[in-house]
Design a protein around this motif. Structure first.
Motif, mmCIF file in Angstrom:
data_model
loop_
_atom_site.group_PDB
_atom_site.id
_atom_site.type_symbol
_atom_site.label_atom_id
_atom_site.label_comp_id
_atom_site.label_asym_id
_atom_site.label_seq_id
_atom_site.Cartn_x
_atom_site.Cartn_y
_atom_site.Cartn_z
ATOM 1 N N ASP A 180 34.986 52.215 38.081
ATOM 2 C CA ASP A 180 34.661 52.325 36.663
ATOM 3 C C ASP A 180 35.687 51.545 35.850
ATOM 4 O OD1 ASP A 180 33.299 53.234 34.459
ATOM 5 O OD2 ASP A 180 33.567 55.353 34.921
ATOM 6 N N ASP A 181 35.295 51.103 34.669
ATOM 7 C CA ASP A 181 36.227 50.456 33.742
ATOM 8 C C ASP A 181 36.990 49.321 34.413
ATOM 9 O OD1 ASP A 181 35.419 52.529 32.075
ATOM 10 O OD2 ASP A 181 37.140 53.767 32.576
ATOM 11 N N GLU A 237 29.134 47.658 31.421
ATOM 12 C CA GLU A 237 29.043 48.840 30.551
ATOM 13 C C GLU A 237 29.100 48.420 29.091
ATOM 14 O OE1 GLU A 237 31.813 52.050 32.299
ATOM 15 O OE2 GLU A 237 33.145 50.704 31.242
HETATM 16 MG MG MG Z 1 33.098 53.203 32.507
#
Ligand code: MG
Ligand code: C2E
Ligand code: MG
Ligand code: MG
Length: 292
Positions: A180-181, A237
């Motif tokens: 993520d990220d 995202e």
């Molecule tokens: Mg994220």
């Protein structure tokens, strides 16, 4: 309603209680009871495959329906949950609830709808995450194929043997693992080869600038090429504009998530929009495309 909840939250802000220890102490006590009181809820945000413009899965995002403060997003309570250790119990609840929903959303065997679950690094410490996961999968009748877990770069940089074992076992079960990220941590890119990583989620901060900042565009292009050659699925995202989506498609990004397509919403709301779109699909494995 969400509106009145929003208003009560603003009223609370105005009382000036949000900073300092007051809110923290209050929330800590209440968070302990939130589970028993059934105040936690999962919202879902669809994930769209760019080429076919179809929904391929959803990310589960935790919400707390606080009796006085209204609907709280994780930035208000996840750190607190991590610091107090409550994240273990909450994380188990999230996993179970997400699996229950994954079972419902995968009733049609012709179609695959993955549900992505965010895991805190704290869930990899102490109590055996893998046995909890196995137990929940069995009790809910959820196939590991329907589940993705999202972890952060910081977990991998820590490089604990126990973390590596846990991730290997989850991967062997058939759960797909996403970072993520991506791009916001300290980049020690070699972890990409040392852990079983299937999906990279490029952080929203890159997507924000992708159409206006040439260097940012080049950086995202490089990330996409790197991940594609490692046979990973790429997700962007925070896609908010059509221009960003077009850009990402041209750069070879597989999937997108963002307000352009759908905001996170309660299960029933997402089900409504999924039915309207009638676009559930067989899952795709980008490793078959082979350009790496
Ligand atoms: Mg994220
Ligand atoms: P994340 O996993 O990176 O999730 C994406 C966040 O970006 C979500 O915020 C989502 O609502 C928001 N978002 C999605 N599309 C857009 C967009 O187009 N524009 C903008 N500005 N924002 C967008 P949310 O739901 O507030 O969650 C924040 C973070 O809290 C998550 O970031 C995740 O790290 C954490 N989190 C959420 N649920 C859980 C959970 O069940 N367990 C744990 N440990 N952490 C969670
Ligand atoms: Mg996430
Ligand atoms: Mg993010």
């Amino acid at each position: 309603s969400a509106k009145s909840r929003g208003r009560s939250e603003i009223a609370y802000y105005e009382k000036g209680l949000t900073t300092g220890v007051t809110e923290r102490m209050m929330l800590e006590g209440e968070l302990r009871k939130a589970l028993e009181r059934n105040e936690l809820e999962l919202y879902f945000q669809p994930k769209i495959e760019l080429v076919h413009q179809i929904i391929v899965g959803s990310e589960a995002l935790l919400r707390w329906n606080h009796p006085q403060l209204g609907l709280l997003t994780p930035d208000r309570f996840i750190t607190l949950a991590e610091e107090t250790g409550l994240i273990i119990e909450i994380g188990d609840w999230v996993f179970r609830r997400a699996c229950e929903v994954a079972v419902e959303w995968n009733r049609d065997e012709q179609k695959l709808h993955t549900v992505a679950i965010n895991l805190s690094p704290r869930q990899f410490v102490g109590k055996d995450l893998v046995s909890t996961v196995c137990e929940i999968l069995e009790q809910t009748g959820c196939s590991p194929r329907w589940i993705e877990v999202e972890i952060t770069e910081s977990l991998l940089l820590d490089d604990q043997p126990s973390t590596r074992r846990a991730l290997n076992k989850l991967s062997e079960l058939g759960i797909r693992i996403a970072i993520d990220d991506f791009g916001t941590g300290y980049s020690a890119l070699n972890y990409l080869t040392r852990f079983p990583i299937h999906i990279l989620k490029i952080d929203r901060s890159f997507i924000e600038r992708i159409t206006t900042d040439r260097n940012c565009e080049k950086l995202v292009k490089a990330i996409i090429n790197l991940a594609r050659s490692l046979r990973m699925t790429l997700v962007a995202e925070g896609v908010e504009t059509k221009a960003q989506a077009l850009f990402l498609e041209n750069l070879g990004c597989h999937q997108v998530q963002g307000y352009l397509y759908a905001r996170p919403g309660p299960k029933s709301e997402i089900e409504g929009s999924l039915l309207n779109l009638a676009s559930w699909t067989l899952g795709r494995d980008y490793r078959d495309e082979g350009d790496g």
